[in-house]
Structure formats: C-alpha cells, structure tokens
Enzyme design. Structure first.
Site, PDB file in Angstrom:
ATOM      1  CG  ASP A  24      21.894 -25.107 -20.344  1.00 15.74           C
ATOM      2  OD1 ASP A  24      22.826 -25.257 -20.171  1.00 15.74           O
ATOM      3  OD2 ASP A  24      20.265 -25.597 -19.160  1.00 15.74           O
TER       4      ASP A  24
ATOM      5  CE  LYS B 141      25.232 -29.644 -12.990  1.00 11.01           C
ATOM      6  NZ  LYS B 141      24.546 -29.737 -11.607  1.00 11.01           N
TER       7      LYS B 141
ATOM      8  CE1 TYR C 125      19.533 -32.326 -14.037  1.00 15.19           C
ATOM      9  CE2 TYR C 125      18.577 -29.416 -14.318  1.00 15.19           C
ATOM     10  CZ  TYR C 125      18.653 -30.323 -12.709  1.00 15.19           C
ATOM     11  OH  TYR C 125      18.080 -30.618 -11.456  1.00 15.19           O
TER      12      TYR C 125
ATOM     13  NE  ARG D 282      16.736  -8.101  -2.710  1.00 15.47           N
ATOM     14  CZ  ARG D 282      16.489  -6.885  -2.642  1.00 15.47           C
ATOM     15  NH1 ARG D 282      16.227  -6.068  -4.163  1.00 15.47           N
ATOM     16  NH2 ARG D 282      16.269  -5.934  -1.515  1.00 15.47           N
TER      17      ARG D 282
END
Ligand SMILES: Cc1ncc(COP(=O)(O)O)c(C=O)c1O
Length: 379
Positions: free
Chosen positions: A170, A195, A98, A46
């Site tokens: 972004d 994306k 978004y 982690r």
C-alpha cells in the site's frame, strides 16, 4: 521522460477527435456497435471506459508498472486483490495497517475461509517466521498509518521471491513521487487515490498497479465481474490532481519536515513520529527507499484529555478523517481511523489515546506552526 512530464502527459494526449488538451469525461454507460461483434473496443462501461483507461495508463507509468486498474475506493481495490485468493489461503499483513484494512480482513474476508496474521513487518525475520505452507500473499503498508513505521522494501521483496509469495504494498502515504515499490521487486501496489494522487479532498477512489500480464488479466476479470469501478468524473478528477503531484509532494515534504522539527522539541509533545527526523528508528532505511519523507506525522501528547484539548483549539488544521489533500487535516487515530481495531491491539501497535495524526497540507507553513503553537498552549 521525467516523472512530472509523465504525470502531465501519459494517458492525456490531446483528444484525437477535437484536439481538447484535457482528456474528456466519457459519461456514458454503453457504446453503439456498428454490427454484431464490431465495435471500437468499448462495449459497456463497467468493463471499460476511455476516461478510466486514461487514468489507468497514467498510474501504471507513474508507479513503473505495466498495468493499472482503477476502483471505486482504496478499500474496493484492496478487496479486489484479496479476492484473487481462495478459501484456505493465508495472508501476512503489517500489524499497523489502516484500520479499514484491519476491519475488512478480520470482520469480512475472514468469513470466507481466509486466514490473516498481523505481524510487525519492520523486521523481516518476523515475516519469515510467520510464513506457512498456505501463505499466498504478503501485504504491507510502509510507512504505516499512523505510526510511520517503515518496512524494508528490498528485503521484503527478496523474501517474497524466495518463498514464491506475491508482495502487495500500500503506497498511499508516499505516492509514486516519493516511493516506487515495484522497482524494489514488489508484485502489486495499491492506492487510495482519495489521498495524495487526487490531492484535493474531492473524490474517493482506489487503484492497483501491476507488473505481470497474468495478474492483470485475473484482476481485470474481478474488476469487470464484481464491478467496483471508478466512475468517469472521479477518474477525471484524479487525472487532474496527478498533474500537480510532483510540485505538491515537494511542498508537502518541506512543510512536513518543518512541522516535525517544530513539534519535536516542544515541551508539551512527548514524541514525534516522522521518518524525516533523525530520531525515527528507521530514518536511515527511509533515506534509501524514499525520495522524501512525506506529509504524514503523528505525535504523542500523553493522554486523551490533552489530545482533545489540542483538537478543540486548532483552527487552521481541520479536524477530520482522511489525508493527502492540499489542506492540513488533524485527527485522533484511536477514535477515528483506527476505532475498529480493539483497544489492546491498538496499544500493541503504538496507537495510544494521546496520539494525534497530522496530514500536513501545502499552506504557508508559518501559519500552520502558529496554529499548532497556539493550540498547544492550551494543552
Ligand atoms: C493507507 C490507506 N490505505 C487505504 C485506505 C482506504 O482508502 P479509501 O478510503 O479510498 O477506501 C486508506 C484510507 O484512509 C488509507 O489511509
């Protein structure tokens, strides 16, 4: 080195133990320690994993940052950035973000004493007016999803510096191949690696790229503590995708421009939103801050009925959420990506029921145009 060379080599040096040219997938949860406190830099996955480190080094270089952190999704990356703030802090956000970001900010994070103002950030004066004493973050998406409105990265960075408020951008729609916000003075870049960075529609992931060591230290602490990390196989998939980012983006831009050019004069199409068209209100600004206009475009058909007819008829363009893959995806923002934005807010930002969004893939563009042309004849 040039962008394409960095994309292929940074973080992906041949494996020192075997010489493998591809960075291995370290599918492990933990690492053996030689004795108490003596290890090879890795203790628990982690906190760190070599495949993740390889991707993080690569993305940091491509965005021109010093550090990067890879998260389980774009939303996990954005959530981590916002948890740098404290209860009582105020965030200014592009009003046409978004839909998932709008949902996270208004329906989840607002419960923790954070305040969000959604502002048209294409006009820097609007942003200046909206800054309050407790404003601690400017969060912009440029171009916006799905209306492709462009905010001025240079002006926004200057304002952010002057008012000592960090600027987060972004950059999902552009990818670092087409736009590098840190070079304009932004403090952090966020991505949905789902994306264009991954590019093959087979992984969900996110990343934050940063310039300052202290921001990195704080965000790394959050990543390690909250644990929304990107798994090793997904890191490997994104690394593989990034190697072809430059050639893919060139083709995405060519196809995007050709389809926008086909749609704009089409009698069934009322308006096309694509920054590469001269009719786009911020076309000039786009040419200054973007290396190309990308693969995302939206067009207005006038009514939900017309949009539905088109979506029923397309064959090669697949109806689906998401974007940025090699295959062309078509969607209806009002009922899909932006369904969590209330109808009156949607209309304010130009998301009508007749708006259709395309993520143009890298297929032969003649085939895409033929598919759209046939489907439009049914509208
Ligand atoms: C611009 C933008 N940012 C962030 C996200 C969220 O990314 P993810 O779906 O990987 O959580 C999306 C998803 O569509 C997006 O389009």
């Amino acid at each position: 080195m040039g962008f394409a060379t960095d994309a292929i080599h940074v973080g992906q040096e041949p494996d020192p133990t075997t010489g493998a040219v591809v960075a291995p997938i370290y599918q492990t949860s933990t690492y053996v320690q030689e004795e108490l406190g003596k290890h090879k830099g890795y203790e628990y996955a982690r906190a760190s994993n070599p495949t993740r480190s390889a991707l993080e080094r690569n993305l940091a270089r491509l965005e021109g940052g010093r550090h990067a952190l890879a998260f389980a999704s774009g939303m996990a990356a954005i959530n981590a950035v916002i948890t740098l703030l404290q209860s009582g802090d105020h965030v200014i956000c592009s009003h046409a973000v978004y839909g998932g970001v709008y949902r996270l900010f208004t329906k989840v994070l607002s419960h923790f004493g954070l305040e969000f103002s959604f502002i048209d950030t294409t006009c820097v004066e609007n942003v200046e007016k909206a800054i309050k004493k407790n404003t601690r973050l400017l969060y912009i998406e440029t171009p916006t999803n799905p209306t492709l409105a462009i905010s001025d990265l240079g002006e926004m960075s200057q304002l952010a510096r002057a008012r000592r408020v960090p600027l987060v951008v972004d950059n999902t729609f552009m990818s670092p191949y087409l736009q590098r916000p840190l070079e304009f003075g932004a403090d952090m870049v966020v991505h949905s690696t789902t994306k264009f960075l991954n590019g093959h529609s087979d992984s969900i992931g996110g990343a934050v790229i940063l310039t300052r060591q202290e921001d990195y230290d704080r965000l790394y602490f959050i990543q390690k503590s909250a644990g929304a990390i990107l798994g090793p196989f997904d890191c490997w998939l994104v690394l593989r995708g990034v190697k072809t980012l430059a050639v893919r983006m060139e083709q995405h831009c060519q196809n995007g421009q050709a389809i926008a050019g086909f749609l704009e004069p089409h009698p069934k199409v009322k308006r096309v939103f694509y920054p590469g068209l001269k009719s786009h209100p911020q076309h000039e600004l786009g040419t200054k801050q973007m290396k190309g206009f990308g693969a995302m475009l939206s067009f207005e058909l006038g009514s939900r009925e017309s949009a539905e007819r088109l979506l029923r008829q397309v064959k090669l363009c697949s109806l689906g959420e998401s974007l940025g893959g090699v295959e062309t995806l078509i969607s209806h923002p009002a009922t899909m990506t932006h369904s969590s934005v209330p109808p009156e807010e949607r209309l304010k930002i130009g998301i009508t029921d007749g708006l259709v969004r395309l993520s143009v893939g890298i297929e032969d563009v003649e085939d895409l145009i033929a598919d759209l042309d046939r489907a439009l004849s049914h509208v």
